[in-house]
Design an enzyme around this catalytic site. Structure first.
Site, PDB file in Angstrom:
ATOM      1  N   ASP A  43       0.828  -1.213   0.000  1.00 33.39           N
ATOM      2  CA  ASP A  43       0.000   0.000   0.000  1.00 33.39           C
ATOM      3  C   ASP A  43       0.863   1.264   0.000  1.00 33.39           C
ATOM      4  O   ASP A  43       0.345   2.375  -0.096  1.00 33.39           O
ATOM      5  CB  ASP A  43      -1.028  -0.013   1.145  1.00 33.39           C
ATOM      6  CG  ASP A  43      -0.417  -0.108   2.525  1.00 33.39           C
ATOM      7  OD1 ASP A  43       0.818  -0.198   2.626  1.00 33.39           O
ATOM      8  OD2 ASP A  43      -1.183  -0.092   3.509  1.00 33.39           O
ATOM      9  N   SER A  44       2.201   1.094   0.067  1.00 34.64           N
ATOM     10  CA  SER A  44       3.106   2.237  -0.137  1.00 34.64           C
ATOM     11  C   SER A  44       2.889   2.844  -1.516  1.00 34.64           C
ATOM     12  O   SER A  44       3.300   3.972  -1.776  1.00 34.64           O
ATOM     13  CB  SER A  44       4.566   1.804   0.030  1.00 34.64           C
ATOM     14  OG  SER A  44       4.868   0.734  -0.837  1.00 34.64           O
ATOM     15  N   LYS A 112      -1.375  -9.413   2.417  1.00 33.49           N
ATOM     16  CA  LYS A 112      -0.650  -9.024   3.638  1.00 33.49           C
ATOM     17  C   LYS A 112      -1.521  -8.046   4.416  1.00 33.49           C
ATOM     18  O   LYS A 112      -2.215  -7.226   3.808  1.00 33.49           O
ATOM     19  CB  LYS A 112       0.691  -8.369   3.298  1.00 33.49           C
ATOM     20  CG  LYS A 112       1.422  -7.782   4.508  1.00 33.49           C
ATOM     21  CD  LYS A 112       2.860  -7.432   4.216  1.00 33.49           C
ATOM     22  CE  LYS A 112       3.102  -6.092   3.616  1.00 33.49           C
ATOM     23  NZ  LYS A 112       2.582  -4.946   4.381  1.00 33.49           N
ATOM     24  N   GLU A 114      -1.644  -5.700   8.371  1.00 34.89           N
ATOM     25  CA  GLU A 114      -0.850  -5.187   9.492  1.00 34.89           C
ATOM     26  C   GLU A 114      -1.499  -5.531  10.834  1.00 34.89           C
ATOM     27  O   GLU A 114      -2.720  -5.515  10.954  1.00 34.89           O
ATOM     28  CB  GLU A 114      -0.712  -3.661   9.380  1.00 34.89           C
ATOM     29  CG  GLU A 114       0.048  -3.220   8.139  1.00 34.89           C
ATOM     30  CD  GLU A 114       0.218  -1.710   8.035  1.00 34.89           C
ATOM     31  OE1 GLU A 114      -0.142  -0.986   8.992  1.00 34.89           O
ATOM     32  OE2 GLU A 114       0.712  -1.251   6.987  1.00 34.89           O
ATOM     33  N   GLU A 181       9.031  -4.640  10.419  1.00 29.03           N
ATOM     34  CA  GLU A 181       9.454  -3.324   9.916  1.00 29.03           C
ATOM     35  C   GLU A 181      10.007  -2.447  11.043  1.00 29.03           C
ATOM     36  O   GLU A 181       9.365  -2.255  12.076  1.00 29.03           O
ATOM     37  CB  GLU A 181       8.276  -2.616   9.215  1.00 29.03           C
ATOM     38  CG  GLU A 181       8.691  -1.242   8.690  1.00 29.03           C
ATOM     39  CD  GLU A 181       7.741  -0.638   7.655  1.00 29.03           C
ATOM     40  OE1 GLU A 181       6.748  -1.288   7.264  1.00 29.03           O
ATOM     41  OE2 GLU A 181       8.023   0.510   7.238  1.00 29.03           O
TER      42      GLU A 181
END
Ligand code: KIV
Length: 252
Positions: A43-44, A112, A114, A181
């Site tokens: 999503d970056s 993916k 979070e 991260e």
């Protein structure tokens, strides 16, 4: 093309996982031909390709549109797609519907998401049960930017314990891999040793089972890179020179 099971076996065989992000056909084709094992439609892309301030505004429709383009450029790599903010947090049903759309409409092999808190772990267990391969993501989680900022996580003993427990709970819930991260290298090493699934680090030291970077950072295309991102080429300067040379040709 490695599937998620083969990716897990990389850990046993000691092969490091080479992962990068992609947001369109051209970048995906280059990364795949260069032999990258795993391509994340992260999503970056909200920031690097769409010019948003952070990842929060990105919609499911937008990431699906980009993931379809990436898929068209990939012959070998495993493709994982991020679930955007609020496309999975509100309920297990919402998470399954969103992940299902990604797998059905893009042809990607996994999603993916979070977070490793108990409710999220429950949701993940149910997603895995219905056949959706899930990758976890803990440490700095950019979708929580308004709570955590972009600071390194896992600095206090409490926070370290919380991250270790989250990693173990995610593995038990059935994730095939976890992104770590921006956490201290010794904590990432400890987590990697405790798990039988691979960890993929970004700003988490060299002892993870694989590494990922945002490709736009690696290529020097972003104006400000995070402190842990190594810039391998200054593409912004190279493109500027090329455009100026073209401009001079046109003008003369
Ligand atoms: O969105 C993304 O690019 C990511 C990577 C930083 C792991 O989640």
């Amino acid at each position: 093309m490695p599937n998620v099971r083969q990716l897990v076996q990389f850990k046993t065989s000691g092969k490091k996982i080479v992962a990068l992000t992609a947001w369109d056909f051209a970048i995906a084709q280059i990364l795949d031909a260069a032999g990258v094992d795993l391509i994340l439609v992260g999503d970056s892309l909200a920031m690097v390709a769409l010019g948003y301030e952070n990842t929060l505004p990105l919609t499911l429709d937008e990431i699906i549109h980009h993931a379809k383009a990436v898929k068209r450029g990939v012959k070998s790599a495993l493709i994982v797609v991020d679930l955007p903010f609020l496309s999975y947090q509100t309920s297990t049903e919402v998470a399954i519907q969103s992940a299902g759309r990604i797998l059905k409409e893009t042809g990607a092999q996994a999603v993916k998401l979070e977070g490793g808190y108990p409710k999220m772990v429950e949701t993940i267990a149910r997603m895995v049960e219905v056949g959706i391969p899930v990758m976890g993501h803990i440490g700095l989680t950019p979708q929580s930017v308004h709570q955590l900022g972009y600071r390194q996580q896992g600095k206090t003993e409490d926070d370290q314990d919380r991250l270790i427990s989250a990693a173990i709970a995610l593995e038990r819930a059935g994730v095939f891999s976890i992104v770590l991260e921006h956490i201290p290298a010794d904590l990432a090493k400890l987590i990697s040793e405790k798990l039988s699934i691979p960890t993929i680090g970004i700003g988490a030291g060299v002892d993870c089972d694989g590494q990922i970077l945002v490709t736009a950072d690696l290529l020097g295309m972003t104006i400000r890179q995070p402190p842990f991102a190594k810039v391998y080429v200054d593409l912004r300067a190279i493109i500027t020179q090329a455009v100026q040379a073209y401009s001079a040709d046109v003008n003369s």
